[in-house]
Design a protein around this motif. Structure first.
Motif, PDB file in Angstrom:
ATOM      1  N   TRP A  72      43.901   1.908  43.910  1.00 49.30           N
ATOM      2  CA  TRP A  72      43.697   2.168  42.488  1.00 49.30           C
ATOM      3  C   TRP A  72      44.628   1.370  41.571  1.00 49.30           C
ATOM      4  O   TRP A  72      44.371   1.266  40.369  1.00 49.30           O
ATOM      5  N   LEU A  73      45.687   0.830  42.097  1.00 45.87           N
ATOM      6  CA  LEU A  73      46.666   0.149  41.259  1.00 45.87           C
ATOM      7  C   LEU A  73      46.956  -1.245  41.804  1.00 45.87           C
ATOM      8  O   LEU A  73      46.915  -1.447  43.036  1.00 45.87           O
ATOM      9  N   PRO A  74      47.195  -2.233  40.943  1.00 38.77           N
ATOM     10  CA  PRO A  74      47.225  -2.106  39.475  1.00 38.77           C
ATOM     11  C   PRO A  74      45.825  -2.185  38.886  1.00 38.77           C
ATOM     12  O   PRO A  74      44.973  -2.893  39.412  1.00 38.77           O
ATOM     13  N   GLN A  75      45.595  -1.461  37.819  1.00 37.77           N
ATOM     14  CA  GLN A  75      44.314  -1.511  37.122  1.00 37.77           C
ATOM     15  C   GLN A  75      44.192  -2.842  36.368  1.00 37.77           C
ATOM     16  O   GLN A  75      45.175  -3.326  35.800  1.00 37.77           O
ATOM     17  N   PRO A  76      42.996  -3.483  36.344  1.00 36.17           N
ATOM     18  CA  PRO A  76      42.829  -4.734  35.596  1.00 36.17           C
ATOM     19  C   PRO A  76      43.081  -4.542  34.100  1.00 36.17           C
ATOM     20  O   PRO A  76      42.782  -3.482  33.538  1.00 36.17           O
ATOM     21  N   LYS A  77      43.645  -5.570  33.499  1.00 33.83           N
ATOM     22  CA  LYS A  77      43.840  -5.542  32.049  1.00 33.83           C
ATOM     23  C   LYS A  77      42.488  -5.427  31.354  1.00 33.83           C
ATOM     24  O   LYS A  77      41.500  -6.022  31.795  1.00 33.83           O
ATOM     25  N   ILE A  78      42.444  -4.662  30.300  1.00 33.32           N
ATOM     26  CA  ILE A  78      41.201  -4.478  29.540  1.00 33.32           C
ATOM     27  C   ILE A  78      41.034  -5.635  28.556  1.00 33.32           C
ATOM     28  O   ILE A  78      41.943  -5.935  27.774  1.00 33.32           O
ATOM     29  N   VAL A  79      39.883  -6.308  28.613  1.00 31.70           N
ATOM     30  CA  VAL A  79      39.548  -7.397  27.687  1.00 31.70           C
ATOM     31  C   VAL A  79      38.257  -7.033  26.968  1.00 31.70           C
ATOM     32  O   VAL A  79      37.256  -6.697  27.611  1.00 31.70           O
ATOM     33  N   THR A  80      38.295  -7.076  25.658  1.00 28.19           N
ATOM     34  CA  THR A  80      37.088  -6.810  24.870  1.00 28.19           C
ATOM     35  C   THR A  80      36.245  -8.076  24.817  1.00 28.19           C
ATOM     36  O   THR A  80      36.733  -9.120  24.378  1.00 28.19           O
ATOM     37  N   PRO A  81      34.996  -8.036  25.298  1.00 30.77           N
ATOM     38  CA  PRO A  81      34.169  -9.244  25.285  1.00 30.77           C
ATOM     39  C   PRO A  81      33.912  -9.732  23.865  1.00 30.77           C
ATOM     40  O   PRO A  81      33.958  -8.962  22.898  1.00 30.77           O
ATOM     41  N   GLY A  82      33.646 -11.032  23.751  1.00 31.05           N
ATOM     42  CA  GLY A  82      33.236 -11.580  22.467  1.00 31.05           C
ATOM     43  C   GLY A  82      31.821 -11.145  22.117  1.00 31.05           C
ATOM     44  O   GLY A  82      31.076 -10.630  22.954  1.00 31.05           O
ATOM     45  N   ASP A  83      31.444 -11.362  20.882  1.00 29.54           N
ATOM     46  CA  ASP A  83      30.107 -11.000  20.393  1.00 29.54           C
ATOM     47  C   ASP A  83      29.362 -12.279  20.047  1.00 29.54           C
ATOM     48  O   ASP A  83      29.744 -12.995  19.114  1.00 29.54           O
ATOM     49  N   ILE A  84      28.313 -12.591  20.812  1.00 30.66           N
ATOM     50  CA  ILE A  84      27.581 -13.843  20.585  1.00 30.66           C
ATOM     51  C   ILE A  84      26.860 -13.835  19.244  1.00 30.66           C
ATOM     52  O   ILE A  84      26.514 -14.891  18.717  1.00 30.66           O
ATOM     53  N   ARG A  85      26.632 -12.648  18.676  1.00 31.88           N
ATOM     54  CA  ARG A  85      25.937 -12.591  17.383  1.00 31.88           C
ATOM     55  C   ARG A  85      26.828 -13.052  16.242  1.00 31.88           C
ATOM     56  O   ARG A  85      26.344 -13.542  15.222  1.00 31.88           O
ATOM     57  N   THR A  86      28.135 -12.890  16.413  1.00 30.52           N
ATOM     58  CA  THR A  86      29.065 -13.255  15.343  1.00 30.52           C
ATOM     59  C   THR A  86      30.030 -14.363  15.775  1.00 30.52           C
ATOM     60  O   THR A  86      30.970 -14.679  15.049  1.00 30.52           O
ATOM     61  N   ASN A  87      29.804 -14.948  16.956  1.00 32.18           N
ATOM     62  CA  ASN A  87      30.638 -16.037  17.470  1.00 32.18           C
ATOM     63  C   ASN A  87      32.106 -15.643  17.591  1.00 32.18           C
ATOM     64  O   ASN A  87      33.003 -16.460  17.364  1.00 32.18           O
ATOM     65  N   THR A  88      32.369 -14.389  17.969  1.00 32.13           N
ATOM     66  CA  THR A  88      33.742 -13.962  18.193  1.00 32.13           C
ATOM     67  C   THR A  88      34.115 -14.192  19.652  1.00 32.13           C
ATOM     68  O   THR A  88      33.265 -14.139  20.545  1.00 32.13           O
ATOM     69  N   ALA A  89      35.403 -14.450  19.878  1.00 32.27           N
ATOM     70  CA  ALA A  89      35.908 -14.743  21.216  1.00 32.27           C
ATOM     71  C   ALA A  89      36.373 -13.470  21.914  1.00 32.27           C
ATOM     72  O   ALA A  89      36.621 -12.447  21.257  1.00 32.27           O
TER      73      ALA A  89
END
Length: 259
Positions: free
Chosen positions: A40-57
């Motif tokens: 269970w450890l270490p847990q992967p770092k949380i990454v918020t995906p980009g949004d292709i509709r607004t071209n965010t990374a």
């Protein structure tokens, strides 16, 4: 002591030892349970995906062009401010008189996202048709070119590792539409004598289609001659200002994730 009793004891012990030595049945291994192969450890770092509709990374990406400023880039010639043209639509266009530009930051292993557009009114043929390139670590070129219903030498068309490895397929969109490169790159490791211990490798998706699949890069990109092995450390992303006479191309939505 009764010698017959002594010998009887010796014989009995020898028989027990012989039986133990001849034993061929052992306990069965402990029965596997699901939890025995889980951790269970270490847990992967949380990454918020980009949004292709607004071209965010993605949230952990380094944004190399935010739609408004080329502050992350500089002239590849002399380190002066990047002299390419920032447009009002969130893109920028090659200035062929200003030369190549490079990132101020250097990178090793990474995931690179970059979008590029061939002008709708593009003219010329073969290599004189929206020619540019994305150089990984400033050394190895992923070709940018218009190959929508336009042929050239295959190891020089869009999606190729220039003059080395042709793309698996031609995934071009027509001029005036945005093309997308997603590039996963592993930097080389060098021996003390300057040769590759581990060569650079790259996977390229062109408009979501795999065109380079964990391809070994043979060495530096050369216009004349063959690749050379040149030891180096971290390097920038370089965008090419090609000298062909066709109309200049544009880029947008550029970000990189270090791996």
């Amino acid at each position: 002591m009764n010698r017959f009793k002594t010998w009887g004891t010796v014989i009995a012990l020898s028989m027990i030892s012989a039986v133990a030595y001849a034993q061929t049945e052992y306990p069965e291994p402990e029965r596997m349970r699901p939890g025995m192969s889980e951790y269970w450890l270490p847990q992967p770092k949380i990454v918020t995906p980009g949004d292709i509709r607004t071209n965010t990374a993605p949230s952990d990406a380094v944004v190399l062009f935010d739609g408004a400023s080329l502050s992350a880039w500089e002239s590849a010639k002399d380190g002066a401010p990047a002299g390419w043209t920032v447009n009002g639509d969130g893109s920028f266009t090659v200035n062929k008189t200003a030369g190549d530009i490079r990132t101020k930051q250097s990178f090793e292993n990474f995931q690179l996202h970059i979008e590029w557009r061939i002008p709708e009114n593009i003219s010329g043929k073969s290599q004189s048709r929206g020619n540019s390139g994305v150089y990984l670590q400033g050394m190895y070129e992923v070709q940018v070119l218009d190959n929508y219903q336009s042929e050239t030498y295959v190891n020089g068309q869009a999606g190729s590792i220039y003059k080395q490895s042709p793309p698996l397929v031609n995934a071009m969109r027509k001029p005036g539409e945005w093309n997308v490169y997603d590039i996963i790159y592993s930097a080389p490791v060098f021996k003390e004598d300057g040769t590759y211990r581990i060569p650079p490798r790259v996977t390229v998706l062109h408009n979501g289609v795999v065109v380079q699949n964990n391809t070994t890069i043979l060495g530096t990109t050369e216009y004349i001659g063959f690749p050379k092995v040149q030891p180096h450390g971290p390097g920038p992303i370089v965008l090419q200002s090609h000298g062909d006479p066709s109309e200049p191309i544009s880029f947008r939505n550029i970000w990189i994730r270090e791996l």
